[in-house]
Design a protein around this motif. Structure first.
Motif, PDB file in Angstrom:
ATOM      1  N   LEU A   1     -32.074 -13.720 -27.164  1.00  0.00           N
ATOM      2  CA  LEU A   1     -33.043 -12.754 -27.640  1.00  0.00           C
ATOM      3  C   LEU A   1     -34.133 -12.602 -26.610  1.00  0.00           C
ATOM      4  O   LEU A   1     -34.530 -13.561 -25.942  1.00  0.00           O
ATOM      5  N   LEU A   2     -34.639 -11.404 -26.479  1.00  0.00           N
ATOM      6  CA  LEU A   2     -35.597 -11.086 -25.426  1.00  0.00           C
ATOM      7  C   LEU A   2     -36.978 -10.904 -26.021  1.00  0.00           C
ATOM      8  O   LEU A   2     -37.152 -10.209 -27.023  1.00  0.00           O
TER       9      LEU A   2
ATOM     10  N   SER B   1     -27.743  -9.061 -27.977  1.00  0.00           N
ATOM     11  CA  SER B   1     -28.552  -8.860 -26.776  1.00  0.00           C
ATOM     12  C   SER B   1     -27.813  -7.929 -25.828  1.00  0.00           C
ATOM     13  O   SER B   1     -26.588  -8.000 -25.698  1.00  0.00           O
TER      14      SER B   1
ATOM     15  N   SER C   1     -33.548  -5.323 -20.089  1.00  0.00           N
ATOM     16  CA  SER C   1     -32.692  -5.854 -21.142  1.00  0.00           C
ATOM     17  C   SER C   1     -33.375  -5.644 -22.480  1.00  0.00           C
ATOM     18  O   SER C   1     -34.597  -5.517 -22.556  1.00  0.00           O
TER      19      SER C   1
ATOM     20  N   THR D   1     -27.447  -6.620 -22.009  1.00  0.00           N
ATOM     21  CA  THR D   1     -27.723  -7.060 -20.644  1.00  0.00           C
ATOM     22  C   THR D   1     -26.890  -6.269 -19.654  1.00  0.00           C
ATOM     23  O   THR D   1     -26.058  -5.446 -20.019  1.00  0.00           O
TER      24      THR D   1
ATOM     25  N   SER E   1     -32.774  -6.254 -27.118  1.00  0.00           N
ATOM     26  CA  SER E   1     -32.026  -6.972 -28.142  1.00  0.00           C
ATOM     27  C   SER E   1     -32.239  -6.348 -29.511  1.00  0.00           C
ATOM     28  O   SER E   1     -33.228  -5.637 -29.749  1.00  0.00           O
TER      29      SER E   1
END
Length: 417
Positions: A22-23, A206, A79, A208, A81
């Protein structure tokens, strides 16, 4: 390993699955660079386009053999999430939602050395991304293998088939916990998305290894002088912004600045015959009239053939051993200096300022003359014209037995604008 279903090709990379993470939210901005260059060869004058020199990244950086036929992707350093996703959701903005700036914007680019400006047009035409899960797709869907699980997880087939007005650009690479593909965005597309057919619990998904495809409409390189032309665009990230990942996404950047660099390096080649280094000026018909009849010989002249190959504008100016106003000169041992008018004719070229054909165009030691054309050429037939006017020849004739010499240097500069 290869499996085909519904005209979709899936690739299984035999490595461990990517770990999902998770970002955290961030208000930071990121940058990426897009570059192109024009380095023509006068031996191939039909090549008059900029070449993309931006390194491949994301999907095409990892699997370049599957990015033929003008497919490419560059790294998009963002990125994001989704904390979770419910099955049966019908709102695209609560699924994996990706909207990009897919309409053209105009960017001014500037040559910092010369100040010349031009414009390019840019739009995002595709988005590469990889979704990552912490649980296997078989656990979530109950499927017996990961290929079946990928088909079952998403509404409307596999990850490389986006919902909305987007198109499938590439096949998909996948494992039991991730999938990667590129979605194509025509100008008519809005946000495109995938909705989950099964509940994906926390910590969710997520996103990416994102990447961009783009269209770059560049100016004609024939109109640009040598050097680097730079400009930039800034896009916002967030709900309702340029890059919009839906209502539940958390991104690690709030903006992205795209820097553009166009490099121009025109080629210029001038070829003279071997005997053109020394120019003998004579009257029309030679010296016989003067020697045998005692009449003034009239102007002294000589035309020197040569060829010039060019891919853009270039300038020509004179440098003189002896200067006579705007002309170069020749002198005798008694320091009598007479001017030599120098002119230039080049097939298919025009004087940039006036638009007139390059036909006996006067050259000067005071200012360069810029020439240009609408196409590159491997070899243009050209001539240099040297003339000493009749009144100056009369003055020279009074210096019986004297030899008049001088050096005239022509400077061709491909850096002209």
């Amino acid at each position: 390993m290869q499996h085909r279903k519904r005209s979709s090709t899936w690739r299984h990379q035999l490595v461990g699955s990517l770990a999902a993470c998770l970002l955290a939210a961030s208000a930071s901005g990121v940058e990426l660079n897009i570059s192109a260059r024009f380095r023509p060869s006068v031996l191939s004058p039909q090549t008059m386009q900029f070449e993309n020199t931006t390194p491949q990244g994301s999907y095409c950086g990892r699997w370049p053999t599957y990015c033929t036929d003008k497919k490419f992707s560059i790294t998009f350093p963002v990125s994001w999430s989704y904390p979770s996703m419910k099955s049966g959701e019908t709102d695209p903005r609560k699924g994996v939602y990706i909207k990009v700036p897919n309409t053209f914007r105009t960017v001014q680019v500037v040559n910092s050395q010369t100040g010349q400006t031009s414009q390019l047009r840019f739009r995002v035409s595709g988005m590469a991304s990889t979704f990552n899960l912490t649980r296997s797709l078989m656990d979530i869907t109950g499927a017996s293998n990961f290929i079946e699980a990928h088909d079952k997880l998403w509404v409307s087939s596999y990850w490389n088939y986006p919902s909305g007005k987007c198109t499938r650009i590439t096949d998909a690479w996948a494992s039991d916990r991730w999938g990667a593909a590129i979605w194509g965005y025509p100008e008519s597309a809005d946000g495109c998305y995938k909705l989950a057919a099964y509940t994906i619990p926390a910590p969710g998904i997520s996103m990416t290894d994102a990447g961009l495809m783009y269209e770059l409409q560049t100016p004609s390189p024939l109109e640009l002088g040598n050097g680097e032309y730079k400009g930039s665009l800034e896009y916002r990230i967030g709900p309702g912004q340029d890059f919009d990942f839906g209502d539940t996404a958390t991104a690690d950047a709030s903006s992205v600045k795209i820097n553009f660099v166009l490099s121009v390096a025109h080629e210029l080649k001038v070829n003279y015959p071997d005997n053109a280094r020394q120019v003998l000026l004579e009257p029309a018909g030679g010296w016989a009239v003067w020697l045998q009849q005692g009449r003034a010989p009239g102007p002294l002249q000589r035309d020197i053939p040569f060829t010039v190959a060019s891919s853009g504008n270039f300038s020509v100016r004179l440098e003189c051993q002896y200067t006579v106003g705007r002309h170069c000169g020749i002198a005798n041992g008694k320091q009598l200096v007479v001017p030599v008018a120098t002119a230039l004719s080049m097939e298919g070229l025009r004087v940039k300022d006036s638009g007139q054909k390059a036909a006996r165009t006067p050259l000067s030691n005071a200012a360069a003359v810029v020439f240009g054309s609408q196409a590159a050429s491997a070899a243009r037939r050209s001539q240099l014209h040297f003339t000493v006017a009749a009144p100056d020849v009369t003055a020279m004739a009074k210096q019986s037995g004297e030899r008049f010499v001088g050096t005239v240097t022509l400077v061709f500069d491909a850096g002209a604008i």
